[in-house]
Design an enzyme around this catalytic site. Structure first.
Site, PDB file in Angstrom:
ATOM      1  N   CYS A  56       4.406  -4.702  11.314  1.00  0.00           N
ATOM      2  CA  CYS A  56       2.983  -4.802  10.984  1.00  0.00           C
ATOM      3  C   CYS A  56       2.314  -5.987  11.677  1.00  0.00           C
ATOM      4  CB  CYS A  56       2.778  -4.884   9.472  1.00  0.00           C
ATOM      5  SG  CYS A  56       3.289  -6.449   8.724  1.00  0.00           S
ATOM      6  N   HIS A  93      -3.860 -18.900  -0.568  1.00  0.00           N
ATOM      7  CA  HIS A  93      -3.802 -17.503  -0.141  1.00  0.00           C
ATOM      8  C   HIS A  93      -2.600 -17.347   0.785  1.00  0.00           C
ATOM      9  CE1 HIS A  93      -5.043 -13.590   1.432  1.00  0.00           C
ATOM     10  NE2 HIS A  93      -4.850 -14.086   2.652  1.00  0.00           N
ATOM     11  N   HIS A  96      -0.973 -10.208   1.463  1.00  0.00           N
ATOM     12  CA  HIS A  96      -1.155  -9.048   0.591  1.00  0.00           C
ATOM     13  C   HIS A  96       0.180  -8.363   0.354  1.00  0.00           C
ATOM     14  CE1 HIS A  96      -5.200  -9.743   2.169  1.00  0.00           C
ATOM     15  NE2 HIS A  96      -5.615  -9.223   1.028  1.00  0.00           N
ATOM     16  N   ASP A 100       4.755   0.021   0.406  1.00  0.00           N
ATOM     17  CA  ASP A 100       5.426   0.787   1.466  1.00  0.00           C
ATOM     18  C   ASP A 100       6.589   0.007   2.093  1.00  0.00           C
ATOM     19  OD1 ASP A 100       4.050  -1.156   2.889  1.00  0.00           O
ATOM     20  OD2 ASP A 100       2.946   0.253   4.140  1.00  0.00           O
ATOM     21  N   ARG A 108       6.125  -4.386   0.157  1.00  0.00           N
ATOM     22  CA  ARG A 108       6.038  -5.105   1.428  1.00  0.00           C
ATOM     23  C   ARG A 108       5.055  -6.246   1.241  1.00  0.00           C
ATOM     24  NH1 ARG A 108       2.340  -4.475   5.856  1.00  0.00           N
ATOM     25  NH2 ARG A 108       1.728  -2.467   4.956  1.00  0.00           N
ATOM     26  N   CYS A 110       3.254  -8.776   2.870  1.00  0.00           N
ATOM     27  CA  CYS A 110       2.794  -9.035   4.229  1.00  0.00           C
ATOM     28  C   CYS A 110       2.149 -10.425   4.203  1.00  0.00           C
ATOM     29  CB  CYS A 110       1.803  -7.945   4.622  1.00  0.00           C
ATOM     30  SG  CYS A 110       1.205  -8.055   6.303  1.00  0.00           S
TER      31      CYS A 110
END
Length: 129
Positions: A56, A93, A96, A100, A108, A110
């Site tokens: 990704c 932060h 996310h 999947d 996941r 990410c």
């Protein structure tokens, strides 16, 4: 709480809920064994045992070190419905989480490399994302 001095991309990601460009992450291709921690407060978040290549463009993990290190928020920015993940200790932060990912969790996480530091299990070297 004292937060370390951040460079521009680290500040944009952790304090302004930004993101680094895909495939630019310093820790994306890191294959060493160790622990990924919050860059801002050093809270351990992920183990290298749970890192995988999701293709990704950002470091991906299938689970956290334990449930209490992450807090989850609904994120409707950019015309999408996503679940934002933040450090439960300092509210930085991180990225996310998506449904999947790999087994056993199917998640996941990410995560922006710019929100992480990595401590090498063998050498003790710390690398900032």
């Amino acid at each position: 709480m004292k937060i370390k001095k951040l460079n521009k991309i680290q500040n944009d990601v952790t304090q302004q809920s930004g993101t680094e460009p895909p495939f630019s992450a310093k820790l994306l291709n890191n294959k060493k064994e160790g622990i990924y921690s919050c860059l801002c407060c050093s809270t351990p978040l992920f183990s290298s045992d749970n890192k995988f290549d999701s293709e990704c463009g950002w470091p991906s993990f299938n689970q956290t070190i334990h449930d209490q290190v992450i807090k989850y928020n609904h994120d409707f920015s950019h015309g999408m419905k996503r679940i934002e993940v933040r450090c439960a200790h300092c509210d930085a932060h991180l990225g996310h989480v998506f449904p999947d990912g790999q087994k056993p969790t199917g998640q996941r996480y990410c995560i922006n490399s710019a929100a992480l530091s990595f401590t090498d299990k063998k050498s003790g070297e710390i690398i900032e994302g």
